[in-house]
Design a protein around this motif. Sequence first.
Motif, PDB file in Angstrom:
ATOM      1  N   LEU A 175       0.965  -1.256   0.255  1.00 48.51           N
ATOM      2  CA  LEU A 175      -0.002   0.025  -0.038  1.00 48.51           C
ATOM      3  C   LEU A 175       0.984   1.211  -0.128  1.00 48.51           C
ATOM      4  N   ALA A 180       3.996   1.481  -1.109  1.00 46.84           N
ATOM      5  CA  ALA A 180       4.622   1.580  -2.362  1.00 46.84           C
ATOM      6  C   ALA A 180       3.903   2.132  -3.578  1.00 46.84           C
ATOM      7  N   THR A 181       2.762   1.552  -3.305  1.00 48.13           N
ATOM      8  CA  THR A 181       1.503   2.143  -4.566  1.00 48.13           C
ATOM      9  C   THR A 181       1.136   3.541  -4.074  1.00 48.13           C
ATOM     10  N   ASP A 241       2.973   5.802  -2.791  1.00 46.91           N
ATOM     11  CA  ASP A 241       4.263   6.368  -3.003  1.00 46.91           C
ATOM     12  C   ASP A 241       4.352   6.753  -4.639  1.00 46.91           C
ATOM     13  N   PHE A 242       4.010   5.687  -5.613  1.00 50.77           N
ATOM     14  CA  PHE A 242       4.342   5.594  -6.709  1.00 50.77           C
ATOM     15  C   PHE A 242       3.110   6.860  -7.377  1.00 50.77           C
ATOM     16  N   VAL A 256      -6.426   1.491 -18.172  1.00 49.13           N
ATOM     17  CA  VAL A 256      -5.302   2.285 -17.861  1.00 49.13           C
ATOM     18  C   VAL A 256      -4.045   1.782 -17.369  1.00 49.13           C
ATOM     19  N   GLY A 257      -4.248   0.715 -16.671  1.00 50.79           N
ATOM     20  CA  GLY A 257      -2.783  -0.119 -16.228  1.00 50.79           C
ATOM     21  C   GLY A 257      -1.939  -0.234 -17.465  1.00 50.79           C
ATOM     22  N   SER A 300      -2.524   4.454 -12.723  1.00 48.10           N
ATOM     23  CA  SER A 300      -2.794   3.037 -12.311  1.00 48.10           C
ATOM     24  C   SER A 300      -2.782   2.983 -10.978  1.00 48.10           C
ATOM     25  N   SER A 301      -1.644   3.379 -10.277  1.00 49.64           N
ATOM     26  CA  SER A 301      -1.397   3.358  -8.744  1.00 49.64           C
ATOM     27  C   SER A 301      -2.529   4.050  -7.983  1.00 49.64           C
ATOM     28  N   ALA A 345      -5.480   2.201  -8.012  1.00 46.16           N
ATOM     29  CA  ALA A 345      -5.272   1.054  -6.971  1.00 46.16           C
ATOM     30  C   ALA A 345      -5.816   1.464  -5.580  1.00 46.16           C
TER      31      ALA A 345
END
Lengths: 308, 271
Positions: free
Chosen positions: B30, B32-33, B35-36, B229-230, B237-238, B241
């Motif tokens: 979570l 990481a996502t 942050d991305f 989108v991904g 996409s992040s 998510a």
Amino acid sequence: MSSSTATPRVQGTRDAPQARPATQRQRRAWRDWLGVTPFLLFAFLFIVLPSTYLLVGAFRGPGGQFTLKNFADLLTPSIINAYWVTIRISAVTALGGGLLGFLMAYGVTVGGLPRWVRMALLTFSGVAANFAGVPLAFAFIATLGRTGMVTVFLKTVLGLDLYDKGFSLYSFWGLSLTYLYFQFPLMVLIITPALDGLKREWREAAENLGASTFQYWRRVALPILLPSILGAMILLFGNAFGAYATALSLTGGFINLVTIVIGSQIKGDILYNPGLGYALAVGMVIVMALAMTIYFALRRRSERWLQS
Amino acid sequence: MKPVSRHVRTNVLWAWFWMAIGTLYFVIPLIATFDFSLRARKGVLTFLAYQRVFNDAAFWRTFLFSLQMAFFTIVVSVLLVVPTAYWIRLRLPRLRPIVEFISMLPFVVPAIVLVFGLIRVFSGPPFRLTNTFTGTNVLLIAGYVVLALPYTFRAVDTGLAAIDVRTLTEAAQSLGAGWGIILFRVVFPNLRVAILSGAFLTLATVIGEYTLASFIVGIKAFGPYMSLVGQNKTYESSSLAIISFLLTWAFMGLIQIFNRGRAEGQLAGAR
């Protein structure tokens, strides 16, 4: 209309079932069935009919004649491999997720962790067990993809290049790690009620008789819990076995899973034989049916001790 | 007494250890996502990716479409399952094994196999559902009702077990209520916890559902939209998510409130 003529009709349809004329009872029976007709009709149309279609199609050759060839064709290396990879990934994530989930559930039930931890764990498990598919794949790409946070962290801080070492998020182990994200929370949700069912008296009785912790687990708790644990792991197996969206959006379809092959078959006849596609689907249903049969057998066993 | 307390202490230590491992597993992706999702512009943290997502008309269109599908799925599920489960308890107990078996069947038929069969059966005559938009929507909703069936049936059936169906029915009848009134004014209100938690579970699973949606309605639905989108927009996409995680969290939180912290009612199928 006077009440004297209305009363017998009302009685005929609404009273307790004992003692009534045979014709009325027959009419009642007919009306009783009417109550479940919508459900049965829906089930027939949208469950029975599609399954039967696939089943019949699996036994049909190109000309419509009866054949077993489609099932024989399943024995080609690439299809055997697809089943094998799917079964392995399901087994690995069921075992790994089952173990981690069990240990965590153990902690909040018997293990003596505070009550708020239990609440937090159950809430997050409810979320994570349902957080699958496309967004989960995105999350793991951001974590363990080539430029993912963990990948970069390991490379820059620890000097460990995962992808040089042969790891790839888009392969067997990467997909397994991703599946684990919804597998272990599912285990927590299934196994917590079973662990709650362990009675304190059993432990006290064992200790009064001089049993050590190990003996208590070996002789009392584990035999009681084992059917529940195995049953839950079978559910996890089935959960991973049927997963499609997560695998597709993570690997772009470049992993040989049965679900992915069926998906491509729906889009276009990639197997060059519709019957083979149906046989592939029937094969999946057979594996799932086997798993669920074992699950229900185990659940009957565990219900003897644990009333949750 | 002493050895016991030492046991307890090492036990608790292990319990915390595994809890920590699990928490890390849960939280790191979570973080990481998230942050991305903030790195859409080089060098600075920005909510630009979220802005782009929310400014995308397709996001709202597909989201509302899936919301509608979820709504109809819930309505059809409830109207199909509640009267049936009630009727079986009251009048047809001998049919229980059959209905239970049917409601368990979706466990055995994975979503991808279900959609395979649905498409093959209903794209041809006499149904031809896939020729019209309404037809595909109906097919999608029917598929979702099937996928949700094991959970809705179980939830409703446990709910019915907790109330005395027979007495309630007889009481309502003696006051002159007909079947419609009994169902909608007696049975439904008494099952509202089961129905509501089933509804939110359905909502959580249907909103981002991909397998059925991608084959039956394609890009109209939210799951296929996210997937698209991904394929070409990394940061968006992040953020999607994260958005769908928050949505799942919200729905599950509501279930928790209704269920007052029990673990039941939070399980859905594989996707």
